[in-house]
Design a protein around this motif. Structure first.
Motif, PDB file in Angstrom:
ATOM      1  N   ASP A   1      57.293  55.788  57.583  1.00  0.00           N
ATOM      2  CA  ASP A   1      58.878  55.920  57.725  1.00  0.00           C
ATOM      3  C   ASP A   1      59.535  57.402  57.194  1.00  0.00           C
ATOM      4  OD1 ASP A   1      61.347  54.709  58.331  1.00  0.00           O
ATOM      5  OD2 ASP A   1      61.565  53.808  56.357  1.00  0.00           O
TER       6      ASP A   1
ATOM      7  N   THR B   1      61.475  48.774  61.514  1.00  0.00           N
ATOM      8  CA  THR B   1      62.359  48.326  60.508  1.00  0.00           C
ATOM      9  C   THR B   1      62.463  46.942  60.255  1.00  0.00           C
ATOM     10  OG1 THR B   1      64.321  48.828  61.180  1.00  0.00           O
ATOM     11  CG2 THR B   1      63.452  50.562  59.924  1.00  0.00           C
TER      12      THR B   1
ATOM     13  N   LYS C   1      58.837  44.792  59.539  1.00  0.00           N
ATOM     14  CA  LYS C   1      57.976  45.381  58.517  1.00  0.00           C
ATOM     15  C   LYS C   1      57.047  44.546  57.911  1.00  0.00           C
ATOM     16  CE  LYS C   1      58.216  47.415  53.908  1.00  0.00           C
ATOM     17  NZ  LYS C   1      59.027  47.843  52.764  1.00  0.00           N
TER      18      LYS C   1
ATOM     19  N   TYR D   1      53.010  52.452  55.485  1.00  0.00           N
ATOM     20  CA  TYR D   1      54.365  52.335  56.170  1.00  0.00           C
ATOM     21  C   TYR D   1      55.564  53.162  55.537  1.00  0.00           C
ATOM     22  CZ  TYR D   1      58.390  49.626  57.632  1.00  0.00           C
ATOM     23  OH  TYR D   1      59.444  49.359  58.521  1.00  0.00           O
ATOM     24  N   LYS D   2      55.239  53.213  54.203  1.00  0.00           N
ATOM     25  CA  LYS D   2      56.744  54.056  53.561  1.00  0.00           C
ATOM     26  C   LYS D   2      56.534  55.507  54.057  1.00  0.00           C
ATOM     27  CE  LYS D   2      58.521  55.523  49.349  1.00  0.00           C
ATOM     28  NZ  LYS D   2      58.320  55.226  47.482  1.00  0.00           N
TER      29      LYS D   2
ATOM     30  N   ILE E   1      52.936  45.523  58.116  1.00  0.00           N
ATOM     31  CA  ILE E   1      52.034  46.010  56.811  1.00  0.00           C
ATOM     32  C   ILE E   1      51.130  44.622  56.653  1.00  0.00           C
ATOM     33  CG2 ILE E   1      54.118  47.147  55.472  1.00  0.00           C
ATOM     34  CD1 ILE E   1      54.493  44.587  53.882  1.00  0.00           C
TER      35      ILE E   1
ATOM     36  N   GLU F   1      51.432  48.795  52.269  1.00  0.00           N
ATOM     37  CA  GLU F   1      52.896  49.467  52.290  1.00  0.00           C
ATOM     38  C   GLU F   1      53.168  50.941  52.043  1.00  0.00           C
ATOM     39  OE1 GLU F   1      56.827  46.970  50.499  1.00  0.00           O
ATOM     40  OE2 GLU F   1      54.825  46.428  50.163  1.00  0.00           O
TER      41      GLU F   1
END
Length: 391
Positions: free
Chosen positions: A231, A212, A215, A227-228, A219, A224
């Motif tokens: 997560d 976190t 980040k 990544y989301k 990315i 991104e």
């Protein structure tokens, strides 16, 4: 006399040739490890199979080279094991050998020092050995060195690479120490991002803070949106664990949604819940619950890949009795067959047609499955047995 001398020359040549090659020792695995420890050498194991073409090429073209034989015989304890026979099976399971040839290099404690794969020419095979045969790889157990607090980045990376398949927990601990000692001023490399994501399994993991906090660096190497999504999956893994009632072998839907929805939103929470239910109920052979979950999840079947639908259709064909559910499963199997006929999907469709009373179509697709399997030299037993039932 000439024949005798000629024969003697041939024998001498064969002996000399054999001595130039790597000398593989025919000893039990535990004795090989003990020998490596006693002689302070690394144990080299050629992990092969009888049917592997590159393995045979290595045996013929590379192991026989004088430069290779000289170096390996002087610096390693050498052995070969067929990974499908005897002790080879245990070695394959212990060290996660899945491709051939695999070259295992173990220290005197039986721990992996290095692991490489595939056909190699003389020069590459020799340079690999020279890199591996370093004092650091002989100076003690990897676990002992780790337990004593060693923080050298290359040492920790080596543990991660070598143990990710055979001892994930150990490799994960090495990753946590690696990133704990990673200086904030040093940006992540692509490989480091790969290590971080591979070993990150829960929001409770030590490395989640790195994930976190950094980040912006991560990315640079992945979208991104990816990544989301990653997560979200990490956050949901804990919710999944807490939602399972191990005593009753059920998933608490209400708890899952109540906990997951604030984290990832209603849609993503529902998707994850249904995926979890499908996996969990299949693993625990709770097929009534699997049936309900699959019907809900695949309600809009156009949104799913045919192969995914085929998997559910197969489970239905084996374990579900409800006529309407079987008809729905037949629709799923049809989508796979429309994408491309195989002996597998035509068999599943045939069985579902049979279970729903459509014997003519069942016979047609069972015959198709049998013929395709026979032509491809696959096992056609299931299709043949189904044809007997249809008659």
């Amino acid at each position: 006399m000439k024949k005798f001398i000629s024969g003697l020359f041939i024998i001498s040549s064969v002996v000399a040739f054999a001595q130039e090659a790597i000398q593989f020792q025919d000893l039990p695995f535990k004795d090989l490890v003990a020998k490596a420890k006693k002689e302070n050498k690394i144990l080299f194991i050629d992990a092969y199979t009888s049917w592997c073409g590159p393995c045979k090429m290595m045996e013929k073209n590379t192991f026989t080279k004088k430069s290779v034989g000289d170096y390996y015989n002087a610096n390693f304890v050498n052995a070969r094991f067929d990974m499908e026979k005897g002790e080879g099976r245990d070695i394959a399971a212990k060290y996660g050998v899945r491709s051939y040839p695999t070259y295992l290099f173990l220290n005197g404690d039986g721990e992996i020092v290095s692991q490489n794969y595939g056909y190699m020419e003389e020069g590459l095979f020799l340079s690999m050995a020279q890199d591996i045969n370093s004092p650091n790889n002989k100076k003690g157990s990897l676990r002992d060195r780790f337990a004593n607090g060693e923080k050298d980045p290359e040492f920790l990376i080596n543990i991660m690479k070598l143990n990710s398949a055979s001892d994930f927990d150990f490799a994960k601990k090495a990753s946590e120490r690696y990133f704990e000692n990673k200086k904030k001023a040093e940006e992540f490399s692509k490989d480091e991002v790969g290590f971080l994501l591979f070993f990150l399994k829960s929001a409770d993991d030590k490395n989640y803070k790195e994930f976190t906090d950094r980040k912006a660096e991560i990315i640079k190497f992945l979208p991104e949106e990816t990544y989301k999504e990653f997560d979200n999956q990490i956050k949901l893994s804990k919710v999944v664990e807490q939602s399972i009632d191990q005593k009753n072998k059920r998933i608490n839907d209400d708890y899952f949604m109540k906990t997951a929805e604030p984290l990832v939103g209603k849609h993503d929470a529902e998707v994850k819940l249904n995926q979890t239910k499908l996996s969990y109920y299949e693993q625990n052979a709770n097929f009534p619950e699997y049936e309900k979950a699959a019907l809900a999840y695949y309600k809009n079947s156009e949104s799913f890949e045919p192969n995914e639908l085929l998997k559910a259709a197969w489970v239905f064909s084996e374990h579900v009795k409800t006529p309407t559910s079987l008809k729905k499963a037949a629709e799923w199997a049809e989508k796979s067959v429309m994408r491309g006929e195989t002996s597998e999907n035509t068999y599943i469709l045939a069985k579902l047609y049979f279970l729903t009373g459509n014997k003519d179509m069942a016979k047609t697709y069972a015959e198709m499955s049998r013929n395709m399997a026979t032509q491809a030299q696959k096992d056609a037993t299931l299709a043949e047995e189904l044809l007997k039932q249809i008659k």
